[in-house]
Design a protein around this motif. Structure first.
Motif, PDB file in Angstrom:
ATOM      1  N   LEU A   1       0.841  -1.194   0.000  1.00  0.00           N
ATOM      2  CA  LEU A   1       0.000   0.000   0.000  1.00  0.00           C
ATOM      3  C   LEU A   1       0.879   1.247   0.000  1.00  0.00           C
ATOM      4  O   LEU A   1       1.872   1.300   0.729  1.00  0.00           O
ATOM      5  CB  LEU A   1      -0.894   0.022   1.254  1.00  0.00           C
ATOM      6  N   PRO A   2       0.523   2.234  -0.810  1.00  0.00           N
ATOM      7  CA  PRO A   2       1.268   3.493  -0.754  1.00  0.00           C
ATOM      8  C   PRO A   2       0.955   4.202   0.565  1.00  0.00           C
ATOM      9  O   PRO A   2      -0.201   4.265   0.982  1.00  0.00           O
ATOM     10  CB  PRO A   2       0.720   4.292  -1.940  1.00  0.00           C
ATOM     11  N   TYR A   3       1.999   4.683   1.196  1.00  0.00           N
ATOM     12  CA  TYR A   3       1.767   5.327   2.503  1.00  0.00           C
ATOM     13  C   TYR A   3       2.742   6.466   2.697  1.00  0.00           C
ATOM     14  O   TYR A   3       3.749   6.603   1.991  1.00  0.00           O
ATOM     15  CB  TYR A   3       1.929   4.303   3.636  1.00  0.00           C
ATOM     16  N   ARG A   4       2.410   7.289   3.673  1.00  0.00           N
ATOM     17  CA  ARG A   4       3.341   8.343   4.051  1.00  0.00           C
ATOM     18  C   ARG A   4       3.386   8.432   5.579  1.00  0.00           C
ATOM     19  O   ARG A   4       2.459   7.997   6.270  1.00  0.00           O
ATOM     20  CB  ARG A   4       2.934   9.676   3.429  1.00  0.00           C
ATOM     21  N   ILE A   5       4.491   8.973   6.044  1.00  0.00           N
ATOM     22  CA  ILE A   5       4.692   9.107   7.484  1.00  0.00           C
ATOM     23  C   ILE A   5       4.693  10.585   7.827  1.00  0.00           C
ATOM     24  O   ILE A   5       5.389  11.379   7.189  1.00  0.00           O
ATOM     25  CB  ILE A   5       6.033   8.484   7.914  1.00  0.00           C
ATOM     26  N   LEU A   6       3.881  10.933   8.819  1.00  0.00           N
ATOM     27  CA  LEU A   6       3.800  12.332   9.235  1.00  0.00           C
ATOM     28  C   LEU A   6       4.334  12.484  10.646  1.00  0.00           C
ATOM     29  O   LEU A   6       4.116  11.611  11.488  1.00  0.00           O
ATOM     30  CB  LEU A   6       2.338  12.804   9.261  1.00  0.00           C
ATOM     31  N   ARG A   7       4.998  13.580  10.876  1.00  0.00           N
ATOM     32  CA  ARG A   7       5.329  13.940  12.244  1.00  0.00           C
ATOM     33  C   ARG A   7       4.299  14.973  12.671  1.00  0.00           C
ATOM     34  O   ARG A   7       4.189  16.041  12.066  1.00  0.00           O
ATOM     35  CB  ARG A   7       6.741  14.512  12.327  1.00  0.00           C
ATOM     36  N   LEU A   8       3.541  14.622  13.694  1.00  0.00           N
ATOM     37  CA  LEU A   8       2.454  15.511  14.082  1.00  0.00           C
ATOM     38  C   LEU A   8       2.974  16.808  14.689  1.00  0.00           C
ATOM     39  O   LEU A   8       3.943  16.806  15.453  1.00  0.00           O
ATOM     40  CB  LEU A   8       1.532  14.833  15.098  1.00  0.00           C
TER      41      LEU A   8
ATOM     42  N   ALA B   1       4.530  12.796  23.685  1.00  0.00           N
ATOM     43  CA  ALA B   1       5.643  13.734  23.538  1.00  0.00           C
ATOM     44  C   ALA B   1       6.004  13.893  22.071  1.00  0.00           C
ATOM     45  O   ALA B   1       6.493  14.933  21.641  1.00  0.00           O
ATOM     46  CB  ALA B   1       6.859  13.253  24.320  1.00  0.00           C
ATOM     47  N   ILE B   2       5.788  12.818  21.321  1.00  0.00           N
ATOM     48  CA  ILE B   2       6.008  12.885  19.877  1.00  0.00           C
ATOM     49  C   ILE B   2       5.198  11.763  19.232  1.00  0.00           C
ATOM     50  O   ILE B   2       5.082  10.674  19.798  1.00  0.00           O
ATOM     51  CB  ILE B   2       7.505  12.763  19.520  1.00  0.00           C
ATOM     52  N   THR B   3       4.631  12.051  18.092  1.00  0.00           N
ATOM     53  CA  THR B   3       3.803  11.056  17.413  1.00  0.00           C
ATOM     54  C   THR B   3       4.075  11.051  15.918  1.00  0.00           C
ATOM     55  O   THR B   3       4.159  12.114  15.301  1.00  0.00           O
ATOM     56  CB  THR B   3       2.300  11.345  17.630  1.00  0.00           C
ATOM     57  N   TYR B   4       4.234   9.834  15.379  1.00  0.00           N
ATOM     58  CA  TYR B   4       4.282   9.654  13.936  1.00  0.00           C
ATOM     59  C   TYR B   4       2.986   8.995  13.490  1.00  0.00           C
ATOM     60  O   TYR B   4       2.606   7.961  14.025  1.00  0.00           O
ATOM     61  CB  TYR B   4       5.476   8.771  13.538  1.00  0.00           C
ATOM     62  N   ASP B   5       2.323   9.614  12.552  1.00  0.00           N
ATOM     63  CA  ASP B   5       1.128   9.023  11.977  1.00  0.00           C
ATOM     64  C   ASP B   5       1.472   8.370  10.656  1.00  0.00           C
ATOM     65  O   ASP B   5       2.280   8.905   9.896  1.00  0.00           O
ATOM     66  CB  ASP B   5       0.051  10.098  11.734  1.00  0.00           C
ATOM     67  N   PHE B   6       0.849   7.231  10.412  1.00  0.00           N
ATOM     68  CA  PHE B   6       0.975   6.578   9.114  1.00  0.00           C
ATOM     69  C   PHE B   6      -0.355   6.718   8.392  1.00  0.00           C
ATOM     70  O   PHE B   6      -1.400   6.426   8.969  1.00  0.00           O
ATOM     71  CB  PHE B   6       1.289   5.084   9.280  1.00  0.00           C
ATOM     72  N   GLU B   7      -0.289   7.129   7.143  1.00  0.00           N
ATOM     73  CA  GLU B   7      -1.502   7.246   6.361  1.00  0.00           C
ATOM     74  C   GLU B   7      -1.354   6.431   5.069  1.00  0.00           C
ATOM     75  O   GLU B   7      -0.298   6.462   4.442  1.00  0.00           O
ATOM     76  CB  GLU B   7      -1.775   8.712   5.999  1.00  0.00           C
ATOM     77  N   VAL B   8      -2.393   5.701   4.733  1.00  0.00           N
ATOM     78  CA  VAL B   8      -2.367   5.009   3.438  1.00  0.00           C
ATOM     79  C   VAL B   8      -3.239   5.788   2.464  1.00  0.00           C
ATOM     80  O   VAL B   8      -4.178   6.473   2.866  1.00  0.00           O
ATOM     81  CB  VAL B   8      -2.884   3.550   3.519  1.00  0.00           C
ATOM     82  N   TYR B   9      -2.881   5.633   1.198  1.00  0.00           N
ATOM     83  CA  TYR B   9      -3.644   6.371   0.193  1.00  0.00           C
ATOM     84  C   TYR B   9      -4.825   5.525  -0.259  1.00  0.00           C
ATOM     85  O   TYR B   9      -4.678   4.363  -0.631  1.00  0.00           O
ATOM     86  CB  TYR B   9      -2.769   6.720  -1.005  1.00  0.00           C
TER      87      TYR B   9
END
Length: 423
Positions: free
Chosen positions: A317-324, A334-342
């Motif tokens: 799956l195509p995805y991207r990683i975001l730093r919130l 304290a820190i969160t990475y979100d993963f989103e799929v297209y």
RNA sequence: GGAGAAUUGGCAGAGUGGUCGAAUGCGGCAGUCUUGAAAACUGUUGUACCGCAAGGUACCGGGGGUUCGAAUCCCUCAUUCUCCGCCA
């Protein structure tokens, strides 16, 4: 919860860093510090009174033993007097401690240095993007059409049986769901996480432990008859297993995983966001949780991010990683990475995982500590992440892999689901 | 759901109104002895909070109460065990 000692010692730094959340901590912090002063002096007074009471009580005991009842009774008068004073002081101390506690609950976690400033999800930083976005033609169906076409999920039946947001999976839809759960659990096991099957309801103390209470009271289903809460994520029972625990350094790293349904009231959600599988009241998720030595927690976070990424790679799956950004960061994180799929037919990114380091914020509430080589106790760091949330993964798999010949499933899960395509 | 018993320090287990933060044993730590280890012996060994410190306070499942004084008495909640009932 931020440690009170940290507030006493680093007041300005905390206020400054919380600005990244657009949170003005100054009034609360000042309030806490002044209440803390009051509390300390009241406690001192109370302790002094207690000391006098204790020694009088001792004297009375000796006097009575010696047969000197007259003097003993005389001292009782003073003791009774002190009891009144003590009662007032105790109320004052308790009251102040309670106020301090309430204020501490209002402070969100201090964001890590790397957290970008910003107010809304617009300001989240895309760390990386992976895979090619499928270019679907205009006839591409959104997943709620696909599930209808192939009879995979009956949303209406769920409404009948329970209500909106409680879909009923069936046929290959049910098998896909079950297969994915097994796939995720197996992958977590391979990555060194120990599997648990936790309770789906938790008590109030657990709600406080991981920070769902008091700030997210309205988001959980509350079984008032027995005062239990349906879990909004496996994080709650999995992390609370370690409440009031003192670990040895040799216990690290602690890596646990579990599959559970998750229950969320999602009050206030509406519109296309809640269409189909996008947002549900009950959904399935495999969670990974780690309890780490403070020096190792960011290494652990990194490992978790890589694990989640590897799952999405295997699912193709195509995805991207975001730093919130600060404004979008969860209260306890304290820190969160979100993963989103297209999601190719909806043409939007769907959040399927959220990986966070809570540092000591949860550990402080949980009283989760470790003993170092010198037997000094200190708070641990806790982390967790979804690996992964099922519904949106299903949505993306269905939408992105649709073709004239049916929906082609990625090879990695063929053995898990027992079929290669849905047609 | 009903009846009964229980809940004490890392563990086991004494303690039924004052000198009990709590006997004793095991375990842990330090030492003596030993080439080393074991055994034996000696000493030591809970946590949190306030205080610069001296020191003080709190804690015997949780909460409340009686009393000058509570591990000990009363109320209440929770948990565990036994018996009965019900049940996947």
């Amino acid at each position: 919860m931020i440690e009170i000692n940290r507030i006493r010692e680093n007041k300005d730094e905390i206020i400054e860093k919380l600005k990244k959340r657009n949170f003005d901590a100054e009034p609360i912090v000042s309030e806490i510090l002044s209440l803390d002063q009051e509390w300390r002096s009241a406690k001192q007074k109370k302790d002094d009174v207690c000391q006098e009471m204790n020694s009088i009580a001792k004297e009375i005991g000796q006097l009575f033993k010696a047969g000197n009842t007259e003097e003993g009774n005389a001292k009782k008068a003073r003791a009774t007097e002190l009891k009144e004073v003590d009662k007032d002081l105790k109320d004052e101390v308790d009251n102040l401690a309670d106020k301090i506690q309430q204020s501490l609950y209002e402070l969100p976690n201090v964001p890590n240095e790397e957290v970008p400033a910003g107010g809304t999800e617009e300001d989240n930083v895309v760390v990386s993007t992976h895979g090619e976005l499928p270019d679907m033609d205009a006839e591409a169906l959104p997943h709620w059409e696909i599930t209808k076409k192939y009879d995979l999920i009956d949303f209406e039946l769920g409404v009948k049986v329970t209500g909106a947001g409680f879909p009923i999976y069936k046929n290959k839809g049910a098998r896909l769901l079950r297969g994915l759960i097994n796939f995720f659990l197996d992958e977590a096991n391979k990555a060194g996480y120990t599997e648990f099957v936790p309770p789906l309801m938790v008590n109030e103390a657990s709600g406080y432990g991981t920070g769902q209470l008091p700030d997210k009271e309205g988001q959980m289903y509350h079984v008032t008859e027995d005062d239990l809460y349906l879990i909004p994520t496996a994080e709650v029972p999995l992390t609370n297993m370690f409440r009031d625990v003192i670990l040895n350094e040799s216990d690290f790293p602690i890596c646990v995983t579990g599959y559970t349904p998750c229950f969320r009231r999602e009050a206030g959600s509406y519109g296309s966001d809640v269409r189909g599988l996008n947002r549900l009241h009950q959904f399935d998720k495999v969670e990974i949780v780690r309890v780490e030595h403070p020096d190792k927690s960011y290494e652990a976070l990194d490992g978790m991010v890589k694990h989640v990424a590897s799952l999405l790679e295997k699912l193709e799956l195509p995805y991207r990683i975001l730093r919130l950004c600060g404004g979008d960061l969860g209260f306890t994180s304290a820190i969160t990475y979100d993963f989103e799929v297209y999601s190719a037919a909806q043409k939007k990114w769907l959040e399927v995982s959220s990986v966070s380091n809570f540092e000591t914020f949860q550990a402080n509430r949980l009283k989760l500590r470790y003993k170092d080589a010198n037997k000094k106790k200190a708070l641990v760091h806790t982390l967790n992440g979804s690996a992964l949330a099922l519904p949106r993964i299903m949505a993306a798999l269905l939408e992105n892999n649709q073709s004239e010949n049916g929906v082609i499933m990625p090879a990695a899960i063929h053995n898990y689901i027992g079929f290669e395509k849905i047609a």
